[in-house]
Design an enzyme around this catalytic site. Structure first.
Site, PDB file in Angstrom:
ATOM      1  N   GLY A  46     -16.194  -3.598   6.912  1.00 49.98           N
ATOM      2  CA  GLY A  46     -15.636  -2.416   6.263  1.00 49.98           C
ATOM      3  C   GLY A  46     -14.766  -2.828   5.090  1.00 49.98           C
ATOM      4  O   GLY A  46     -14.188  -3.914   5.093  1.00 49.98           O
ATOM      5  N   GLN A  51      -8.347  -1.922  -1.228  1.00 47.98           N
ATOM      6  CA  GLN A  51      -8.377  -3.384  -1.138  1.00 47.98           C
ATOM      7  C   GLN A  51      -8.928  -4.050  -2.395  1.00 47.98           C
ATOM      8  O   GLN A  51      -8.728  -5.246  -2.597  1.00 47.98           O
ATOM      9  CB  GLN A  51      -9.232  -3.827   0.066  1.00 47.98           C
ATOM     10  CG  GLN A  51      -8.637  -3.434   1.405  1.00 47.98           C
ATOM     11  CD  GLN A  51      -9.571  -3.827   2.528  1.00 47.98           C
ATOM     12  OE1 GLN A  51     -10.439  -3.057   2.919  1.00 47.98           O
ATOM     13  NE2 GLN A  51      -9.405  -5.033   3.040  1.00 47.98           N
ATOM     14  N   CYS A  91      -9.036  -8.456   8.881  1.00 51.33           N
ATOM     15  CA  CYS A  91      -9.066  -7.677   7.644  1.00 51.33           C
ATOM     16  C   CYS A  91      -9.303  -8.627   6.482  1.00 51.33           C
ATOM     17  O   CYS A  91      -8.711  -9.697   6.430  1.00 51.33           O
ATOM     18  CB  CYS A  91      -7.726  -6.959   7.481  1.00 51.33           C
ATOM     19  SG  CYS A  91      -7.607  -5.998   5.971  1.00 51.33           S
ATOM     20  N   LEU A  92     -10.165  -8.225   5.550  1.00 53.01           N
ATOM     21  CA  LEU A  92     -10.455  -9.088   4.400  1.00 53.01           C
ATOM     22  C   LEU A  92      -9.208  -9.301   3.542  1.00 53.01           C
ATOM     23  O   LEU A  92      -9.131 -10.281   2.803  1.00 53.01           O
ATOM     24  CB  LEU A  92     -11.589  -8.489   3.560  1.00 53.01           C
ATOM     25  CG  LEU A  92     -12.942  -8.398   4.283  1.00 53.01           C
ATOM     26  CD1 LEU A  92     -13.984  -7.729   3.391  1.00 53.01           C
ATOM     27  CD2 LEU A  92     -13.426  -9.772   4.730  1.00 53.01           C
ATOM     28  N   HIS A 133      -9.204   1.848  10.929  1.00 60.99           N
ATOM     29  CA  HIS A 133      -8.635   0.733  10.166  1.00 60.99           C
ATOM     30  C   HIS A 133      -8.751   1.002   8.655  1.00 60.99           C
ATOM     31  O   HIS A 133      -7.780   0.837   7.916  1.00 60.99           O
ATOM     32  CB  HIS A 133      -9.374  -0.555  10.571  1.00 60.99           C
ATOM     33  CG  HIS A 133      -8.981  -1.780   9.814  1.00 60.99           C
ATOM     34  ND1 HIS A 133      -8.420  -2.879  10.431  1.00 60.99           N
ATOM     35  CD2 HIS A 133      -9.081  -2.098   8.501  1.00 60.99           C
ATOM     36  CE1 HIS A 133      -8.182  -3.811   9.507  1.00 60.99           C
ATOM     37  NE2 HIS A 133      -8.576  -3.363   8.339  1.00 60.99           N
ATOM     38  N   GLU A 134      -9.931   1.452   8.223  1.00 57.76           N
ATOM     39  CA  GLU A 134     -10.149   1.668   6.782  1.00 57.76           C
ATOM     40  C   GLU A 134      -9.383   2.897   6.278  1.00 57.76           C
ATOM     41  O   GLU A 134      -8.886   2.896   5.158  1.00 57.76           O
ATOM     42  CB  GLU A 134     -11.644   1.804   6.469  1.00 57.76           C
ATOM     43  CG  GLU A 134     -12.526   0.621   6.879  1.00 57.76           C
ATOM     44  CD  GLU A 134     -12.025  -0.735   6.405  1.00 57.76           C
ATOM     45  OE1 GLU A 134     -11.319  -0.797   5.382  1.00 57.76           O
ATOM     46  OE2 GLU A 134     -12.331  -1.746   7.073  1.00 57.76           O
ATOM     47  N   HIS A 137      -5.962   1.944   5.314  1.00 59.76           N
ATOM     48  CA  HIS A 137      -5.855   1.334   3.980  1.00 59.76           C
ATOM     49  C   HIS A 137      -5.652   2.407   2.905  1.00 59.76           C
ATOM     50  O   HIS A 137      -4.840   2.234   1.998  1.00 59.76           O
ATOM     51  CB  HIS A 137      -7.129   0.549   3.638  1.00 59.76           C
ATOM     52  CG  HIS A 137      -7.166  -0.835   4.201  1.00 59.76           C
ATOM     53  ND1 HIS A 137      -6.195  -1.781   3.947  1.00 59.76           N
ATOM     54  CD2 HIS A 137      -8.058  -1.458   5.010  1.00 59.76           C
ATOM     55  CE1 HIS A 137      -6.505  -2.918   4.569  1.00 59.76           C
ATOM     56  NE2 HIS A 137      -7.630  -2.748   5.223  1.00 59.76           N
TER      57      HIS A 137
HETATM   58 NI    NI Z   1      -8.713  -4.094   6.372  1.00 56.85          NI
END
Ligand code: NI
Length: 168
Positions: A46, A51, A91-92, A133-134, A137
């Site tokens: 995701g 991000q 998480c990236l 989670h997304e 963000h």
């Molecule tokens: Ni993330």
């Protein structure tokens, strides 16, 4: 298409609250394609627009094994939540860090697709975790915000060290 640079915690730009998408044009479609390419290359399941320093309510997700179920959520809104599950998240934007986070087991989310058409998904398990989670963000929130202050300090130190090693 192009790979986009991913912001890393604790970059303050991860705190910017995303605004709704209003225009569904070629530029948006290019942004979506670039985000999928960036997410698959990372690799991740995701990626929120926040991000990649694009502050609109746009998320790309693919939790499938074969990486053949791309999902685009625009202006998403969780309208129902049920139960709870604890999952080890990564998480990236917080590379090499994984931690347990408690989330709803099931969510119903309303959103627009890439053409601006209203859609609705009833998700549970990993997809439900990923969506929550997304969405965080887009609200300027990162999963490590749920950890204790002590653990968060450890995360910051680990990432500092990693950055120093990469720079050396
Ligand atoms: Ni993330």
């Amino acid at each position: 298409m192009a790979l986009l640079p991913i912001l890393e915690y604790p970059d303050e730009r991860l705190r910017i609250v995303a605004r709704p998408v209003e225009i569904f044009d070629a530029a948006l479609h290019r942004q979506i394609a670039d985000m999928f390419e960036t997410m698959y290359a990372a690799p991740g399941i995701g990626l929120a627009a926040t991000q990649v320093d694009y502050h609109r309510q746009l998320i790309v997700i693919d939790v499938s094994e074969e990486k053949d179920r791309p999902l685009v959520l625009i202006n998403p809104n969780i309208v129902e939540k049920e139960g709870s599950q604890t999952c080890q998240e990564g998480c990236l934007s917080v590379p090499t860090v994984f931690a347990d986070v408690e989330r709803a087991e099931r969510v119903v989310v309303e959103f627009l697709d890439r053409e601006g058409k209203a859609q609705r998904i009833d998700a549970s398990g990993l997809l439900a975790v990923c969506i929550q989670h997304e969405l965080d963000h887009l609200a300027g929130k990162v999963f490590v915000d749920y950890l204790s202050p002590l653990k968060r300090q450890l995360v910051k130190r680990k990432l500092d060290k990693r950055r120093r090693q990469q720079a050396a």
